[in-house]
Write a protein that holds these residues in place. Structure first.
Motif, PDB file in Angstrom:
ATOM      1  N   ARG A  32       0.834  -1.213   0.000  1.00  0.00           N
ATOM      2  CA  ARG A  32       0.000   0.000   0.000  1.00  0.00           C
ATOM      3  C   ARG A  32       0.866   1.259   0.000  1.00  0.00           C
ATOM      4  O   ARG A  32       0.687   2.168   0.807  1.00  0.00           O
ATOM      5  CB  ARG A  32      -0.944  -0.008   1.207  1.00  0.00           C
ATOM      6  N   GLY A  33       1.844   1.291  -0.895  1.00  0.00           N
ATOM      7  CA  GLY A  33       2.738   2.431  -0.978  1.00  0.00           C
ATOM      8  C   GLY A  33       4.110   2.085  -0.427  1.00  0.00           C
ATOM      9  O   GLY A  33       4.472   0.916  -0.276  1.00  0.00           O
ATOM     10  N   LEU A  34       4.874   3.107  -0.100  1.00  0.00           N
ATOM     11  CA  LEU A  34       6.209   2.915   0.457  1.00  0.00           C
ATOM     12  C   LEU A  34       6.263   3.486   1.870  1.00  0.00           C
ATOM     13  O   LEU A  34       5.734   4.563   2.137  1.00  0.00           O
ATOM     14  CB  LEU A  34       7.259   3.614  -0.410  1.00  0.00           C
ATOM     15  N   LYS A  35       6.920   2.758   2.770  1.00  0.00           N
ATOM     16  CA  LYS A  35       7.089   3.231   4.142  1.00  0.00           C
ATOM     17  C   LYS A  35       8.492   2.862   4.609  1.00  0.00           C
ATOM     18  O   LYS A  35       8.876   1.693   4.597  1.00  0.00           O
ATOM     19  CB  LYS A  35       6.051   2.617   5.074  1.00  0.00           C
ATOM     20  N   LEU A  36       9.251   3.870   5.012  1.00  0.00           N
ATOM     21  CA  LEU A  36      10.604   3.669   5.516  1.00  0.00           C
ATOM     22  C   LEU A  36      10.633   4.048   6.993  1.00  0.00           C
ATOM     23  O   LEU A  36      10.305   5.178   7.360  1.00  0.00           O
ATOM     24  CB  LEU A  36      11.600   4.528   4.733  1.00  0.00           C
ATOM     25  N   SER A  54      12.327   7.585  13.172  1.00  0.00           N
ATOM     26  CA  SER A  54      11.794   8.341  12.040  1.00  0.00           C
ATOM     27  C   SER A  54      10.965   7.424  11.156  1.00  0.00           C
ATOM     28  O   SER A  54      11.264   6.233  11.021  1.00  0.00           O
ATOM     29  CB  SER A  54      12.919   8.981  11.222  1.00  0.00           C
ATOM     30  N   THR A  55       9.923   8.005  10.570  1.00  0.00           N
ATOM     31  CA  THR A  55       9.040   7.267   9.671  1.00  0.00           C
ATOM     32  C   THR A  55       8.682   8.157   8.486  1.00  0.00           C
ATOM     33  O   THR A  55       8.283   9.313   8.678  1.00  0.00           O
ATOM     34  CB  THR A  55       7.747   6.829  10.387  1.00  0.00           C
ATOM     35  N   PHE A  56       8.836   7.621   7.291  1.00  0.00           N
ATOM     36  CA  PHE A  56       8.435   8.319   6.069  1.00  0.00           C
ATOM     37  C   PHE A  56       7.538   7.378   5.271  1.00  0.00           C
ATOM     38  O   PHE A  56       7.920   6.241   4.989  1.00  0.00           O
ATOM     39  CB  PHE A  56       9.657   8.711   5.229  1.00  0.00           C
ATOM     40  N   SER A  57       6.348   7.852   4.926  1.00  0.00           N
ATOM     41  CA  SER A  57       5.424   7.018   4.157  1.00  0.00           C
ATOM     42  C   SER A  57       4.904   7.803   2.961  1.00  0.00           C
ATOM     43  O   SER A  57       4.690   9.018   3.033  1.00  0.00           O
ATOM     44  CB  SER A  57       4.255   6.551   5.030  1.00  0.00           C
TER      45      SER A  57
END
Length: 308
Positions: A165-169, A186-189
Protein backbone atom coordinates in the motif's frame (compact mmCIF):
# COMPACT_ATOMS: atom_id res chain seq x y z
CA UNK A 1 40.24 -19.60 8.12
CA UNK A 2 37.37 -21.44 6.44
CA UNK A 3 35.03 -20.76 3.52
CA UNK A 4 32.19 -22.60 1.84
CA UNK A 5 29.75 -22.31 -1.04
CA UNK A 6 26.72 -24.53 -1.65
CA UNK A 7 23.26 -24.23 -3.14
CA UNK A 8 21.88 -22.56 0.00
CA UNK A 9 24.61 -20.20 1.21
CA UNK A 10 28.08 -18.70 0.88
CA UNK A 11 30.06 -18.15 4.06
CA UNK A 12 33.54 -17.36 5.34
CA UNK A 13 35.04 -17.40 8.82
CA UNK A 14 38.31 -16.05 10.21
CA UNK A 15 39.55 -16.80 13.73
CA UNK A 16 42.75 -15.43 15.30
CA UNK A 17 44.27 -16.08 18.72
CA UNK A 18 47.23 -13.93 19.66
CA UNK A 19 49.14 -12.02 22.30
CA UNK A 20 49.81 -8.30 22.81
CA UNK A 21 52.84 -6.89 24.59
CA UNK A 22 52.02 -3.85 26.75
CA UNK A 23 55.53 -3.28 28.11
CA UNK A 24 55.51 0.25 26.64
CA UNK A 25 53.07 1.26 29.41
CA UNK A 26 55.90 0.72 31.92
CA UNK A 27 58.03 3.47 30.35
CA UNK A 28 57.98 6.44 32.80
CA UNK A 29 56.62 9.71 31.41
CA UNK A 30 57.85 13.19 32.29
CA UNK A 31 55.75 16.28 31.49
CA UNK A 32 57.36 19.67 32.18
CA UNK A 33 55.67 22.58 33.92
CA UNK A 34 53.51 24.58 31.49
CA UNK A 35 51.64 27.90 31.55
CA UNK A 36 48.15 27.79 30.09
CA UNK A 37 47.69 30.18 27.13
CA UNK A 38 46.07 33.56 27.91
CA UNK A 39 46.15 32.85 31.68
CA UNK A 40 48.59 32.99 34.57
CA UNK A 41 47.79 29.42 35.59
CA UNK A 42 50.67 26.95 35.61
CA UNK A 43 50.38 23.17 35.52
CA UNK A 44 52.70 21.27 37.87
CA UNK A 45 55.53 19.14 36.58
CA UNK A 46 54.87 15.42 36.23
CA UNK A 47 57.97 13.26 36.61
CA UNK A 48 58.44 9.52 36.14
CA UNK A 49 54.71 8.84 35.77
CA UNK A 50 53.90 5.19 34.98
CA UNK A 51 50.66 4.57 33.11
CA UNK A 52 50.85 0.89 34.05
CA UNK A 53 51.00 1.49 37.80
CA UNK A 54 49.30 4.86 38.37
CA UNK A 55 46.15 4.30 36.26
CA UNK A 56 45.26 0.97 37.86
CA UNK A 57 46.01 -1.17 34.80
CA UNK A 58 48.44 -3.22 36.88
CA UNK A 59 45.67 -4.22 39.31
CA UNK A 60 43.22 -5.81 36.87
CA UNK A 61 45.48 -6.82 33.96
CA UNK A 62 48.13 -8.34 36.28
CA UNK A 63 50.68 -8.72 33.46
CA UNK A 64 51.75 -6.79 30.36
CA UNK A 65 51.49 -9.97 28.28
CA UNK A 66 47.85 -10.05 27.18
CA UNK A 67 46.07 -12.61 25.01
CA UNK A 68 43.16 -11.87 22.69
CA UNK A 69 40.66 -13.71 20.48
CA UNK A 70 39.37 -12.32 17.19
CA UNK A 71 36.51 -13.82 15.17
CA UNK A 72 34.93 -12.61 11.92
CA UNK A 73 32.10 -14.43 10.14
CA UNK A 74 30.21 -13.42 7.01
CA UNK A 75 27.32 -15.34 5.46
CA UNK A 76 25.07 -14.91 2.45
CA UNK A 77 21.92 -17.04 2.34
CA UNK A 78 20.76 -17.42 -1.23
CA UNK A 79 17.22 -16.62 -2.30
CA UNK A 80 15.57 -19.18 -4.57
CA UNK A 81 13.23 -16.54 -6.03
CA UNK A 82 14.02 -14.88 -9.36
CA UNK A 83 13.10 -11.62 -11.06
CA UNK A 84 12.02 -12.16 -14.68
CA UNK A 85 12.76 -9.35 -17.13
CA UNK A 86 11.29 -9.84 -20.65
CA UNK A 87 13.54 -8.60 -23.46
CA UNK A 88 11.66 -8.42 -26.79
CA UNK A 89 13.59 -8.29 -30.07
CA UNK A 90 12.65 -7.52 -33.66
CA UNK A 91 13.21 -9.66 -36.77
CA UNK A 92 15.52 -7.90 -39.19
CA UNK A 93 13.35 -8.47 -42.26
CA UNK A 94 9.84 -7.73 -41.01
CA UNK A 95 10.50 -5.42 -38.03
CA UNK A 96 7.71 -7.08 -36.03
CA UNK A 97 7.72 -8.12 -32.42
CA UNK A 98 8.97 -11.66 -32.06
CA UNK A 99 8.80 -14.07 -29.14
CA UNK A 100 10.42 -12.34 -26.14
CA UNK A 101 13.47 -13.70 -24.43
CA UNK A 102 13.51 -13.64 -20.63
CA UNK A 103 16.40 -12.64 -18.40
CA UNK A 104 16.33 -14.32 -14.98
CA UNK A 105 17.98 -12.35 -12.16
CA UNK A 106 18.24 -14.04 -8.74
CA UNK A 107 16.50 -12.11 -5.97
CA UNK A 108 18.72 -10.70 -3.24
CA UNK A 109 19.20 -13.04 -0.30
CA UNK A 110 20.05 -12.42 3.36
CA UNK A 111 23.46 -11.09 4.38
CA UNK A 112 24.84 -11.36 7.93
CA UNK A 113 28.16 -10.28 9.44
CA UNK A 114 29.45 -11.05 12.94
CA UNK A 115 32.58 -9.67 14.58
CA UNK A 116 33.95 -10.29 18.07
CA UNK A 117 37.12 -9.30 19.90
CA UNK A 118 37.87 -10.54 23.41
CA UNK A 119 40.63 -9.53 25.80
CA UNK A 120 41.03 -9.00 29.54
CA UNK A 121 40.47 -5.25 29.16
CA UNK A 122 37.53 -5.15 26.76
CA UNK A 123 35.16 -7.32 24.72
CA UNK A 124 33.70 -5.99 21.47
CA UNK A 125 30.80 -7.49 19.51
CA UNK A 126 29.24 -6.34 16.24
CA UNK A 127 26.34 -7.92 14.33
CA UNK A 128 25.04 -6.64 10.99
CA UNK A 129 22.24 -8.05 8.87
CA UNK A 130 20.40 -7.23 5.65
CA UNK A 131 17.26 -9.30 5.11
CA UNK A 132 15.12 -9.45 1.98
CA UNK A 133 11.73 -10.84 3.01
CA UNK A 134 8.29 -9.36 2.34
CA UNK A 135 9.97 -6.21 3.71
CA UNK A 136 13.61 -5.20 3.33
CA UNK A 137 15.17 -4.92 6.80
CA UNK A 138 18.64 -3.73 7.80
CA UNK A 139 19.90 -4.27 11.34
CA UNK A 140 23.08 -3.63 13.28
CA UNK A 141 24.19 -3.98 16.89
CA UNK A 142 27.56 -3.12 18.35
CA UNK A 143 28.40 -3.29 22.03
CA UNK A 144 31.29 -3.58 24.44
CA UNK A 145 31.87 -4.81 27.97
CA UNK A 146 34.87 -3.75 29.99
CA UNK A 147 36.27 -3.50 33.50
CA UNK A 148 36.21 0.27 32.87
CA UNK A 149 32.67 1.69 32.84
CA UNK A 150 33.60 4.47 30.40
CA UNK A 151 34.46 1.88 27.72
CA UNK A 152 31.09 0.13 27.88
CA UNK A 153 28.49 1.06 25.29
CA UNK A 154 25.65 -0.28 23.16
CA UNK A 155 24.65 1.09 19.76
CA UNK A 156 21.69 -0.49 17.97
CA UNK A 157 19.81 0.40 14.81
CA UNK A 158 17.14 -0.98 12.50
CA UNK A 159 15.70 0.24 9.22
CA UNK A 160 12.85 -1.32 7.25
CA UNK A 161 11.27 -0.62 3.88
CA UNK A 162 7.66 -1.75 3.45
CA UNK A 163 6.20 -1.89 -0.05
CA UNK A 164 2.57 -2.73 0.76
CA UNK A 165 0.00 0.00 0.00
CA UNK A 166 2.74 2.43 -0.98
CA UNK A 167 6.21 2.92 0.46
CA UNK A 168 7.09 3.23 4.14
CA UNK A 169 10.60 3.67 5.52
CA UNK A 170 11.07 3.34 9.29
CA UNK A 171 14.36 3.83 11.13
CA UNK A 172 15.26 3.47 14.81
CA UNK A 173 18.59 4.15 16.54
CA UNK A 174 19.61 3.91 20.19
CA UNK A 175 22.85 4.58 22.06
CA UNK A 176 23.66 3.93 25.70
CA UNK A 177 26.86 4.73 27.56
CA UNK A 178 27.86 5.85 31.05
CA UNK A 179 28.01 9.47 29.87
CA UNK A 180 25.41 9.57 27.09
CA UNK A 181 22.08 8.06 26.05
CA UNK A 182 20.16 8.78 22.89
CA UNK A 183 17.26 7.59 20.74
CA UNK A 184 16.13 8.41 17.23
CA UNK A 185 12.95 7.27 15.48
CA UNK A 186 11.79 8.34 12.04
CA UNK A 187 9.04 7.27 9.67
CA UNK A 188 8.43 8.32 6.07
CA UNK A 189 5.42 7.02 4.16
CA UNK A 190 4.25 7.69 0.63
CA UNK A 191 0.95 6.66 -0.93
CA UNK A 192 -1.01 7.84 -3.95
CA UNK A 193 -3.04 10.26 -1.81
CA UNK A 194 -0.75 11.29 1.02
CA UNK A 195 2.82 11.86 2.13
CA UNK A 196 3.64 11.74 5.84
CA UNK A 197 6.80 12.04 7.92
CA UNK A 198 7.67 12.04 11.61
CA UNK A 199 11.04 12.33 13.35
CA UNK A 200 11.77 12.12 17.08
CA UNK A 201 15.23 12.51 18.60
CA UNK A 202 16.15 12.55 22.29
CA UNK A 203 19.51 12.67 24.04
CA UNK A 204 20.81 12.86 27.58
CA UNK A 205 24.38 13.80 28.53
CA UNK A 206 25.82 13.42 32.00
CA UNK A 207 29.47 14.30 32.54
CA UNK A 208 31.16 15.97 35.55
CA UNK A 209 30.79 19.52 34.17
CA UNK A 210 27.51 19.19 32.25
CA UNK A 211 24.10 17.56 32.51
CA UNK A 212 21.81 18.04 29.54
CA UNK A 213 18.53 16.72 28.15
CA UNK A 214 17.45 17.34 24.57
CA UNK A 215 14.30 16.39 22.66
CA UNK A 216 13.25 17.26 19.12
CA UNK A 217 10.07 16.33 17.25
CA UNK A 218 9.16 16.99 13.63
CA UNK A 219 5.87 16.01 11.98
CA UNK A 220 4.39 16.71 8.58
CA UNK A 221 1.69 15.43 6.24
CA UNK A 222 -0.40 16.37 3.22
CA UNK A 223 -3.73 14.76 4.21
CA UNK A 224 -6.09 17.75 4.01
CA UNK A 225 -3.43 20.43 3.52
CA UNK A 226 0.37 20.50 3.75
CA UNK A 227 1.32 21.02 7.41
CA UNK A 228 4.62 20.90 9.30
CA UNK A 229 5.13 21.16 13.06
CA UNK A 230 8.38 21.18 14.99
CA UNK A 231 9.32 21.39 18.66
CA UNK A 232 12.65 21.51 20.51
CA UNK A 233 13.19 21.18 24.26
CA UNK A 234 16.54 21.66 25.99
CA UNK A 235 17.43 21.52 29.69
CA UNK A 236 20.99 22.02 30.91
CA UNK A 237 23.02 22.29 34.11
CA UNK A 238 26.63 23.51 33.95
CA UNK A 239 27.83 22.14 37.27
CA UNK A 240 25.28 24.35 39.09
CA UNK A 241 26.98 27.54 37.84
CA UNK A 242 24.26 27.91 35.20
CA UNK A 243 20.99 26.04 34.72
CA UNK A 244 18.25 26.73 32.24
CA UNK A 245 15.68 25.59 29.71
CA UNK A 246 14.88 26.44 26.09
CA UNK A 247 11.63 25.59 24.29
CA UNK A 248 10.95 26.34 20.64
CA UNK A 249 7.86 25.54 18.56
CA UNK A 250 7.13 26.07 14.87
CA UNK A 251 3.93 25.44 12.88
CA UNK A 252 3.43 25.89 9.15
CA UNK A 253 0.36 25.51 6.93
CA UNK A 254 0.14 26.09 3.21
CA UNK A 255 -2.36 25.85 0.37
CA UNK A 256 -2.49 27.44 -3.05
CA UNK A 257 -4.76 30.12 -1.52
CA UNK A 258 -2.77 31.01 1.61
CA UNK A 259 0.39 30.55 3.66
CA UNK A 260 0.62 30.62 7.48
CA UNK A 261 3.56 30.25 9.86
CA UNK A 262 3.87 30.76 13.60
CA UNK A 263 6.85 30.43 15.92
CA UNK A 264 7.41 30.69 19.67
CA UNK A 265 10.54 30.54 21.83
CA UNK A 266 10.80 30.48 25.61
CA UNK A 267 13.93 30.30 27.71
CA UNK A 268 15.22 30.84 31.21
CA UNK A 269 18.58 30.75 32.96
CA UNK A 270 19.84 31.08 36.49
CA UNK A 271 23.15 30.59 38.23
CA UNK A 272 25.93 32.21 40.21
CA UNK A 273 29.34 33.72 39.46
CA UNK A 274 31.74 35.06 42.12
CA UNK A 275 29.06 34.90 44.84
CA UNK A 276 26.61 36.81 42.62
CA UNK A 277 23.33 35.15 41.70
CA UNK A 278 21.72 35.95 38.38
CA UNK A 279 18.60 34.93 36.46
CA UNK A 280 16.90 35.76 33.19
CA UNK A 281 13.91 34.89 31.02
CA UNK A 282 12.92 35.44 27.40
CA UNK A 283 9.58 34.89 25.66
CA UNK A 284 8.99 35.57 21.97
CA UNK A 285 6.10 34.85 19.59
CA UNK A 286 5.75 35.60 15.89
CA UNK A 287 3.21 34.74 13.19
CA UNK A 288 2.57 35.57 9.54
CA UNK A 289 -0.50 34.99 7.36
CA UNK A 290 -0.36 35.61 3.63
CA UNK A 291 -2.93 35.24 0.84
CA UNK A 292 -3.60 36.89 -2.51
CA UNK A 293 -5.51 39.79 -0.91
CA UNK A 294 -3.73 40.61 2.34
CA UNK A 295 -0.82 40.02 4.69
CA UNK A 296 -0.94 39.93 8.49
CA UNK A 297 2.01 39.68 10.86
CA UNK A 298 2.47 39.93 14.61
CA UNK A 299 5.55 39.89 16.84
CA UNK A 300 5.79 39.71 20.64
CA UNK A 301 9.01 39.82 22.67
CA UNK A 302 9.45 39.89 26.44
CA UNK A 303 12.61 39.60 28.50
CA UNK A 304 13.78 40.07 32.06
CA UNK A 305 17.04 39.73 33.98
CA UNK A 306 18.13 40.02 37.60
CA UNK A 307 21.46 40.06 39.46
CA UNK A 308 21.76 39.85 43.26
Amino acid sequence: FSAGNNENSIEAHIGINGEANLDFLNIPLTIPEMTLPYTTLTTPQVKDFSLWEKTGLKDFLKTTKQSFDLSVKAQYKKNKDEHIIPIPFYAKDFQVLSTPNDIFIPAMGNITYDFSFKSVLITLNTNVGLYNQSDIVAYFLTSSSSVTDALQYKLEGTSSLTRKRGLKLATALSLSNKFMEGNHDSTFSLTKKNMEASVTTSAEVQIPILRMKFKQELNGNTKSKPTVSSSIELMYDLNSTATGTINHKLNLESLTSYFYIESSTKGDIKGSVLSLEYSGTIDSEASTYLNSKSTRSSVKLQGASKVD
